[in-house]
Design a protein around this motif. Structure first.
Motif, PDB file in Angstrom:
ATOM      1  N   ALA A  63       0.672  -1.139  -0.042  1.00 36.70           N
ATOM      2  CA  ALA A  63       0.133  -0.053  -0.175  1.00 36.70           C
ATOM      3  C   ALA A  63       0.786   1.272  -0.023  1.00 36.70           C
ATOM      4  CB  ALA A  63      -1.045  -0.017   1.144  1.00 36.70           C
ATOM      5  N   GLY A  64       0.556   2.315  -0.723  1.00 31.65           N
ATOM      6  CA  GLY A  64       1.225   3.400  -0.638  1.00 31.65           C
ATOM      7  C   GLY A  64       0.142   4.732  -0.516  1.00 31.65           C
ATOM      8  N   GLY A  65       0.712   5.817  -0.051  1.00 31.96           N
ATOM      9  CA  GLY A  65       0.043   6.961   0.424  1.00 31.96           C
ATOM     10  C   GLY A  65       0.579   7.918   1.409  1.00 31.96           C
ATOM     11  N   GLY A  66      -0.101   8.747   1.932  1.00 32.46           N
ATOM     12  CA  GLY A  66       0.154   9.889   2.708  1.00 32.46           C
ATOM     13  C   GLY A  66       0.643   9.451   4.043  1.00 32.46           C
ATOM     14  N   LEU A  67       1.256   9.937   4.806  1.00 33.37           N
ATOM     15  CA  LEU A  67       1.714   9.476   6.243  1.00 33.37           C
ATOM     16  C   LEU A  67       0.470   9.964   7.405  1.00 33.37           C
ATOM     17  CD1 LEU A  67       3.329   8.097   8.341  1.00 33.37           C
ATOM     18  CD2 LEU A  67       4.874  10.046   8.449  1.00 33.37           C
ATOM     19  N   LEU A  68      -0.036   9.409   8.200  1.00 31.58           N
ATOM     20  CA  LEU A  68      -0.743   9.811   9.220  1.00 31.58           C
ATOM     21  C   LEU A  68      -0.232   9.270  10.660  1.00 31.58           C
ATOM     22  CD1 LEU A  68      -3.667  10.853   9.537  1.00 31.58           C
ATOM     23  CD2 LEU A  68      -4.445   8.534   9.808  1.00 31.58           C
ATOM     24  N   VAL A  69      -0.262  10.135  11.419  1.00 31.19           N
ATOM     25  CA  VAL A  69       0.429   9.889  12.904  1.00 31.19           C
ATOM     26  C   VAL A  69      -0.500  10.194  13.813  1.00 31.19           C
ATOM     27  CG1 VAL A  69       2.307  10.245  14.460  1.00 31.19           C
ATOM     28  CG2 VAL A  69       2.759  10.166  12.055  1.00 31.19           C
ATOM     29  N   ARG A  70      -0.926   9.210  14.683  1.00 34.92           N
ATOM     30  CA  ARG A  70      -1.900   9.734  15.961  1.00 34.92           C
ATOM     31  C   ARG A  70      -1.352   9.375  17.201  1.00 34.92           C
ATOM     32  NH1 ARG A  70      -7.975   9.596  15.200  1.00 34.92           N
ATOM     33  NH2 ARG A  70      -8.819   9.868  17.221  1.00 34.92           N
ATOM     34  N   GLY A  71      -1.332  10.303  18.198  1.00 36.12           N
ATOM     35  CA  GLY A  71      -0.881  10.103  19.550  1.00 36.12           C
ATOM     36  C   GLY A  71      -1.983   9.685  20.431  1.00 36.12           C
ATOM     37  N   GLU A  72      -2.024   8.876  21.164  1.00 38.48           N
ATOM     38  CA  GLU A  72      -3.107   8.654  22.310  1.00 38.48           C
ATOM     39  C   GLU A  72      -2.395   8.326  23.664  1.00 38.48           C
ATOM     40  OE1 GLU A  72      -6.391   8.479  21.506  1.00 38.48           O
ATOM     41  OE2 GLU A  72      -6.665   8.391  19.524  1.00 38.48           O
ATOM     42  N   THR A  73      -3.277   8.296  24.511  1.00 42.28           N
ATOM     43  CA  THR A  73      -2.757   7.700  25.774  1.00 42.28           C
ATOM     44  C   THR A  73      -3.721   7.089  26.404  1.00 42.28           C
ATOM     45  OG1 THR A  73      -3.547   9.553  26.871  1.00 42.28           O
ATOM     46  CG2 THR A  73      -1.377   9.781  26.666  1.00 42.28           C
ATOM     47  N   LEU A  74      -3.305   6.010  27.152  1.00 42.84           N
ATOM     48  CA  LEU A  74      -4.096   4.909  28.012  1.00 42.84           C
ATOM     49  C   LEU A  74      -3.612   5.234  29.408  1.00 42.84           C
ATOM     50  CD1 LEU A  74      -3.584   1.384  26.462  1.00 42.84           C
ATOM     51  CD2 LEU A  74      -5.668   2.551  26.673  1.00 42.84           C
ATOM     52  N   THR A  75      -4.651   4.964  30.318  1.00 42.58           N
ATOM     53  CA  THR A  75      -4.182   5.101  31.728  1.00 42.58           C
ATOM     54  C   THR A  75      -4.808   3.766  32.484  1.00 42.58           C
ATOM     55  OG1 THR A  75      -6.134   6.258  32.102  1.00 42.58           O
ATOM     56  CG2 THR A  75      -4.230   7.615  32.075  1.00 42.58           C
ATOM     57  N   ILE A  76      -4.149   3.499  33.330  1.00 42.44           N
ATOM     58  CA  ILE A  76      -4.633   2.193  34.204  1.00 42.44           C
ATOM     59  C   ILE A  76      -4.454   2.633  35.737  1.00 42.44           C
ATOM     60  CG2 ILE A  76      -3.979  -0.307  34.462  1.00 42.44           C
ATOM     61  CD1 ILE A  76      -2.544  -0.311  32.142  1.00 42.44           C
ATOM     62  N   GLN A  77      -5.384   2.269  36.511  1.00 40.68           N
ATOM     63  CA  GLN A  77      -5.134   2.268  37.990  1.00 40.68           C
ATOM     64  C   GLN A  77      -5.045   0.769  38.488  1.00 40.68           C
ATOM     65  OE1 GLN A  77      -5.059   4.823  39.976  1.00 40.68           O
ATOM     66  NE2 GLN A  77      -4.633   3.177  41.378  1.00 40.68           N
ATOM     67  N   THR A  78      -3.753   0.597  39.173  1.00 43.70           N
ATOM     68  CA  THR A  78      -3.363  -0.703  39.654  1.00 43.70           C
ATOM     69  C   THR A  78      -3.963  -0.968  41.049  1.00 43.70           C
ATOM     70  OG1 THR A  78      -1.165  -0.336  39.900  1.00 43.70           O
ATOM     71  CG2 THR A  78      -1.651  -1.090  37.821  1.00 43.70           C
ATOM     72  N   LYS A  79      -4.208  -2.124  41.627  1.00 46.03           N
ATOM     73  CA  LYS A  79      -4.473  -2.383  42.994  1.00 46.03           C
ATOM     74  C   LYS A  79      -3.647  -3.118  43.698  1.00 46.03           C
ATOM     75  CE  LYS A  79      -9.429  -2.740  41.718  1.00 46.03           C
ATOM     76  NZ  LYS A  79      -9.601  -3.120  40.354  1.00 46.03           N
ATOM     77  N   ASP A  80      -2.500  -3.833  42.964  1.00 47.22           N
ATOM     78  CA  ASP A  80      -1.529  -4.464  43.759  1.00 47.22           C
ATOM     79  C   ASP A  80      -0.154  -4.011  43.444  1.00 47.22           C
ATOM     80  OD1 ASP A  80      -3.641  -6.328  44.903  1.00 47.22           O
ATOM     81  OD2 ASP A  80      -3.375  -7.249  43.050  1.00 47.22           O
ATOM     82  N   ARG A  81       0.881  -4.529  44.475  1.00 49.53           N
ATOM     83  CA  ARG A  81       2.209  -4.231  44.117  1.00 49.53           C
ATOM     84  C   ARG A  81       2.845  -4.613  42.577  1.00 49.53           C
ATOM     85  NH1 ARG A  81       7.961  -5.067  45.063  1.00 49.53           N
ATOM     86  NH2 ARG A  81       8.836  -3.251  44.847  1.00 49.53           N
ATOM     87  N   VAL A  82       2.504  -5.901  42.426  1.00 46.72           N
ATOM     88  CA  VAL A  82       2.718  -6.749  41.284  1.00 46.72           C
ATOM     89  C   VAL A  82       1.630  -7.122  40.641  1.00 46.72           C
ATOM     90  CG1 VAL A  82       4.075  -8.436  40.099  1.00 46.72           C
ATOM     91  CG2 VAL A  82       5.128  -7.212  42.035  1.00 46.72           C
ATOM     92  N   GLU A  83       1.219  -6.776  39.372  1.00 44.64           N
ATOM     93  CA  GLU A  83      -0.039  -6.949  38.631  1.00 44.64           C
ATOM     94  C   GLU A  83      -0.038  -6.902  37.171  1.00 44.64           C
ATOM     95  OE1 GLU A  83      -3.121  -4.473  40.235  1.00 44.64           O
ATOM     96  OE2 GLU A  83      -4.347  -4.434  38.628  1.00 44.64           O
ATOM     97  N   LEU A  84      -0.592  -8.097  36.481  1.00 44.47           N
ATOM     98  CA  LEU A  84      -0.621  -7.911  35.188  1.00 44.47           C
ATOM     99  C   LEU A  84      -1.958  -7.748  34.570  1.00 44.47           C
ATOM    100  CD1 LEU A  84       1.568 -11.169  34.578  1.00 44.47           C
ATOM    101  CD2 LEU A  84       2.250  -8.924  34.613  1.00 44.47           C
TER     102      LEU A  84
END
Lengths: 166, 166, 166
Positions: free
Chosen positions: A19-40
């Motif tokens: 595929a070819g064409g113009g470049l698009l760049v999108r920035g986003e953020t994700l936040t996570i609230q964790t509950k334990d010291r070690v958590e996946l």
């Protein structure tokens, strides 16, 4: 993205895509609230949603943990396996060893989190994933996992989505 | 790509390169049939061939393992070193430890492959490499290695080649 | 880039960014002269400078070590923590174990550096970082670190900066 939309053996046999064409760049953020010291946390569906909403059809997405003690990596999302991952991290990097980073004579860090720094270093702080046909490219069992290693805390991940737009 | 085309000290002293143009994205797949449970395969020449055939002159190529128990990483391709890599993986993650992922009380996985999941996590499932002058950028001794960690199986890697075309 | 220009919680709450345009790719090299066998060097300011000078406003930068025994990774830049990192690498991969790569019966490598190959494999040879508003995206305490694992030597890193130009 559902599991069925992941690239699999069948799709691997399909013709190459170009595929070819113009470049698009999108920035986003994700936040996570964790509950334990070690958590996946499995963030696959959230990252897939950002990619789907980005209008990038073919390209790459970088997912970056904004923290030294929070990692991003790929594995299966299964409770038993996640327990094994935590056990391995504890065996490889002991929390209670006499790390210099936890020693007030050598460090001004009062979190005593040397283990978290070292464990994150082994897992890595970022992933660069592929986007094809507007969806994240993942194998059947692959999930995007965030490892909280010094929680509970609020964590931020940044996604940079880059490629050819619709 | 031959070793002599890799970027080296001489090329490092050359002027900076800058290029501009339209974006080209090419998706490809690589398949590997492995013969052993733990096996390292050098795919450098195959990845270099995909890059050369892609018509991308300056950019990046993401190489992604489509499997949780198959990793991609960089190292030298030497039989003795590969034996050392396998030995280290065995020492760091024992196959026979009582992993929960292998315990039918906690997991429905009948492959008993917790060690493969954990070893792949340490090596990583992907690489994002550079393309310059139409060739893969690699140091003199660097080779792209695929680690089969739960074979023998047929494995798929996806390459996303992205940059400025010819 | 100063710490205050890194993306943080405040910026995370800002609106999403979207940008479109032509693709710019810039190749650069960084060299480092190391003094010890195992040594960590903070190259954040140098990489930030390359990004700032590249005229790429939104995109990605790949930082690639051109050597099998030299790694690139993210962590905090603190003397005490760096001592802990070196200690962990020594514990995980013993220098003096009877590695086959160091055995003249199996290897023609006279550097006896199997440990360096294995340690670099665990840390990784590259990072793909994000660029936003013309600056490197990093968390408050994140620094780009280069690990010399078989020095002292002169080392080369290549940066591929790619995205939408000014």
């Amino acid at each position: 993205m559902t599991k069925s939309s992941a690239v699999n053996a069948r799709e691997a046999a399909e013709p190459r895509s170009t595929a070819g064409g113009g470049l698009l760049v999108r920035g986003e953020t994700l936040t996570i609230q964790t509950k334990d010291r070690v958590e996946l946390t499995d963030v696959t569906d959230r990252v897939s949603g950002l990619v789907r909403d980005s209008a990038v059809r073919e390209g790459l997405v970088s997912l970056w943990s904004m923290h030294t003690t929070c990692a991003v990596f790929i594995n299966e999302s299964q409770k038993a396996l996640h327990a094994d991952i935590k056990r391995l991290l504890e065996e490889m990097v002991e929390r209670e060893a006499d790390w210099m980073h936890n020693d007030p004579d050598h460090s001004d860090c009062d979190r005593l989190n040397a283990d978290a720094h070292l464990r994150a270093m082994l897992l890595g702080h970022s992933l660069t994933l592929q986007i094809s046909s507007g969806a994240l490219v993942l194998g059947q069992w692959q999930r995007v996992l965030v490892a909280e290693l010094d929680g509970p805390r609020s964590r931020t991940l940044r996604a940079q989505i880059m490629g050819i737009g619709d």
